[in-house]
Design a protein around this motif. Sequence first.
Motif, PDB file in Angstrom:
ATOM      1  N   PRO A 144       0.808  -1.231   0.000  1.00 21.12           N
ATOM      2  CA  PRO A 144       0.000   0.000   0.000  1.00 21.12           C
ATOM      3  C   PRO A 144       0.839   1.278   0.000  1.00 21.12           C
ATOM      4  N   GLU A 145       2.022   1.234   0.635  1.00 21.57           N
ATOM      5  CA  GLU A 145       2.861   2.446   0.679  1.00 21.57           C
ATOM      6  C   GLU A 145       3.370   2.818  -0.714  1.00 21.57           C
ATOM      7  N   ILE A 146       3.658   1.814  -1.543  1.00 20.92           N
ATOM      8  CA  ILE A 146       4.101   2.084  -2.921  1.00 20.92           C
ATOM      9  C   ILE A 146       2.932   2.649  -3.721  1.00 20.92           C
ATOM     10  N   LEU A 147       1.751   2.069  -3.524  1.00 22.94           N
ATOM     11  CA  LEU A 147       0.564   2.553  -4.240  1.00 22.94           C
ATOM     12  C   LEU A 147       0.286   4.010  -3.879  1.00 22.94           C
ATOM     13  N   LYS A 148       0.399   4.369  -2.597  1.00 20.16           N
ATOM     14  CA  LYS A 148       0.172   5.759  -2.174  1.00 20.16           C
ATOM     15  C   LYS A 148       1.155   6.696  -2.863  1.00 20.16           C
ATOM     16  N   ARG A 149       2.420   6.265  -2.937  1.00 22.08           N
ATOM     17  CA  ARG A 149       3.464   7.118  -3.506  1.00 22.08           C
ATOM     18  C   ARG A 149       3.240   7.400  -4.995  1.00 22.08           C
ATOM     19  N   ILE A 150       2.806   6.373  -5.739  1.00 24.22           N
ATOM     20  CA  ILE A 150       2.663   6.585  -7.190  1.00 24.22           C
ATOM     21  C   ILE A 150       1.249   6.997  -7.600  1.00 24.22           C
ATOM     22  N   SER A 151       0.314   7.020  -6.655  1.00 20.11           N
ATOM     23  CA  SER A 151      -1.063   7.388  -6.981  1.00 20.11           C
ATOM     24  C   SER A 151      -1.420   8.771  -6.451  1.00 20.11           C
ATOM     25  N   LYS A 152      -0.428   9.636  -6.328  1.00 21.07           N
ATOM     26  CA  LYS A 152      -0.691  10.971  -5.803  1.00 21.07           C
ATOM     27  C   LYS A 152      -1.628  11.720  -6.738  1.00 21.07           C
ATOM     28  N   ARG A 153      -2.588  12.396  -6.154  1.00 19.20           N
ATOM     29  CA  ARG A 153      -3.482  13.231  -6.934  1.00 19.20           C
ATOM     30  C   ARG A 153      -2.709  14.465  -7.407  1.00 19.20           C
ATOM     31  N   PRO A 154      -3.037  14.967  -8.601  1.00 19.75           N
ATOM     32  CA  PRO A 154      -2.344  16.167  -9.058  1.00 19.75           C
ATOM     33  C   PRO A 154      -2.675  17.349  -8.147  1.00 19.75           C
ATOM     34  N   THR A 155      -1.728  18.232  -7.998  1.00 17.59           N
ATOM     35  CA  THR A 155      -1.953  19.425  -7.173  1.00 17.59           C
ATOM     36  C   THR A 155      -2.921  20.336  -7.915  1.00 17.59           C
ATOM     37  N   SER A 156      -3.462  21.329  -7.207  1.00 16.60           N
ATOM     38  CA  SER A 156      -4.400  22.256  -7.847  1.00 16.60           C
ATOM     39  C   SER A 156      -3.696  23.020  -8.976  1.00 16.60           C
ATOM     40  N   GLU A 157      -2.407  23.286  -8.795  1.00 18.02           N
ATOM     41  CA  GLU A 157      -1.637  23.974  -9.836  1.00 18.02           C
ATOM     42  C   GLU A 157      -1.540  23.108 -11.095  1.00 18.02           C
ATOM     43  N   GLU A 158      -1.275  21.788 -10.900  1.00 14.45           N
ATOM     44  CA  GLU A 158      -1.206  20.863 -12.041  1.00 14.45           C
ATOM     45  C   GLU A 158      -2.558  20.731 -12.725  1.00 14.45           C
ATOM     46  N   SER A 159      -3.625  20.735 -11.923  1.00  7.37           N
ATOM     47  CA  SER A 159      -4.975  20.658 -12.496  1.00  7.37           C
ATOM     48  C   SER A 159      -5.283  21.888 -13.336  1.00  7.37           C
ATOM     49  N   GLU A 160      -4.890  23.062 -12.851  1.00  6.38           N
ATOM     50  CA  GLU A 160      -5.117  24.307 -13.597  1.00  6.38           C
ATOM     51  C   GLU A 160      -4.336  24.293 -14.911  1.00  6.38           C
ATOM     52  N   GLN A 161      -3.106  23.787 -14.856  1.00  5.68           N
ATOM     53  CA  GLN A 161      -2.294  23.696 -16.072  1.00  5.68           C
ATOM     54  C   GLN A 161      -2.961  22.782 -17.100  1.00  5.68           C
ATOM     55  N   ARG A 162      -3.493  21.658 -16.602  1.00  4.67           N
ATOM     56  CA  ARG A 162      -4.164  20.726 -17.517  1.00  4.67           C
ATOM     57  C   ARG A 162      -5.411  21.374 -18.125  1.00  4.67           C
ATOM     58  N   LYS A 163      -6.174  22.111 -17.303  1.00  3.41           N
ATOM     59  CA  LYS A 163      -7.374  22.800 -17.814  1.00  3.41           C
ATOM     60  C   LYS A 163      -6.997  23.751 -18.934  1.00  3.41           C
ATOM     61  N   LEU A 164      -5.967  24.559 -18.688  1.00  3.52           N
ATOM     62  CA  LEU A 164      -5.526  25.521 -19.702  1.00  3.52           C
ATOM     63  C   LEU A 164      -5.081  24.815 -20.977  1.00  3.52           C
ATOM     64  N   MET A 165      -4.343  23.693 -20.814  1.00  5.86           N
ATOM     65  CA  MET A 165      -3.850  22.932 -21.961  1.00  5.86           C
ATOM     66  C   MET A 165      -5.014  22.391 -22.792  1.00  5.86           C
ATOM     67  N   VAL A 166      -6.025  21.825 -22.116  1.00 14.78           N
ATOM     68  CA  VAL A 166      -7.186  21.257 -22.824  1.00 14.78           C
ATOM     69  C   VAL A 166      -7.956  22.373 -23.515  1.00 14.78           C
ATOM     70  N   LYS A 167      -8.160  23.502 -22.830  1.00 20.09           N
ATOM     71  CA  LYS A 167      -8.876  24.644 -23.442  1.00 20.09           C
ATOM     72  C   LYS A 167      -8.135  25.142 -24.681  1.00 20.09           C
ATOM     73  N   GLN A 168      -6.811  25.198 -24.590  1.00 26.46           N
ATOM     74  CA  GLN A 168      -6.006  25.650 -25.731  1.00 26.46           C
ATOM     75  C   GLN A 168      -6.150  24.677 -26.909  1.00 26.46           C
ATOM     76  N   MET A 169      -6.113  23.367 -26.613  1.00 25.83           N
ATOM     77  CA  MET A 169      -6.261  22.362 -27.680  1.00 25.83           C
ATOM     78  C   MET A 169      -7.638  22.459 -28.327  1.00 25.83           C
ATOM     79  N   LEU A 170      -8.670  22.697 -27.510  1.00 27.28           N
ATOM     80  CA  LEU A 170     -10.023  22.850 -28.054  1.00 27.28           C
ATOM     81  C   LEU A 170     -10.096  24.095 -28.944  1.00 27.28           C
ATOM     82  N   ALA A 171      -9.454  25.185 -28.487  1.00 28.78           N
ATOM     83  CA  ALA A 171      -9.449  26.431 -29.260  1.00 28.78           C
ATOM     84  C   ALA A 171      -8.735  26.240 -30.596  1.00 28.78           C
TER      85      ALA A 171
END
Length: 200
Positions: A144-171
């Motif tokens: 379980p400790e290995i699973l926790k380490r590699i299954s980290k949720r993206p930070t809010s900053e990473e989520s915002e970057q992904r949103k911007l990237m997807v919006k740009q691709m759609l545009a």
Amino acid sequence: MSKCSKRNEDIVAKFRSGMTLEAIGQEYGVSRQRVQQIIQMYGLSRDSGGVSANRSNKLEMIADLCRKGRTVTEIAQETACKHTFVTKSLKQLGLKARTPAQRKYGDESAIISFASRSQSLRDMAKLMGVNEHSLGRYLNRHYPEILKRISKRPTSEESEQRKLMVKQMLAEGKAPKEIAQDLKLNLPTLKAWMKYNHVS
């Protein structure tokens, strides 16, 4: 040497090699009791061969296959023994066979090695060439400790970057299918993410 004594010596040799009384009787067209009488004429007991010798040989084979990393099922198939006999024999010998999951995913050092080279569970599954969900269940149960380490949720900053990237691709006029391929996601996951994050 008469034919009868030659046959009797062959019977004794087969018995010593691990053949059962029934099998020898069927081969020579005599009863099991007659085979036993012949064996006793040569001063042998039932423990001198037959099933006892066969069992001893089987135990050696089982131990050898276990040390080679086979699973209980594989050992049973290769030795033509029942699964329960293999399990009991391994317990008696103080050995433990690999589980199918260990065979599939490797030992602890292999798991740690793959995890260290992976950014996510998906990356790790791709590296190992296995299903992501079954790997996740295996890690959750055993590491379980290995699973926790590699299954980290993206930070809010990473989520915002992904949103911007997807919006740009759609545009740019890219279809969701192309975006999913670029981001290495499956299409339903991307669509669910877009709906959840109000990206359109």
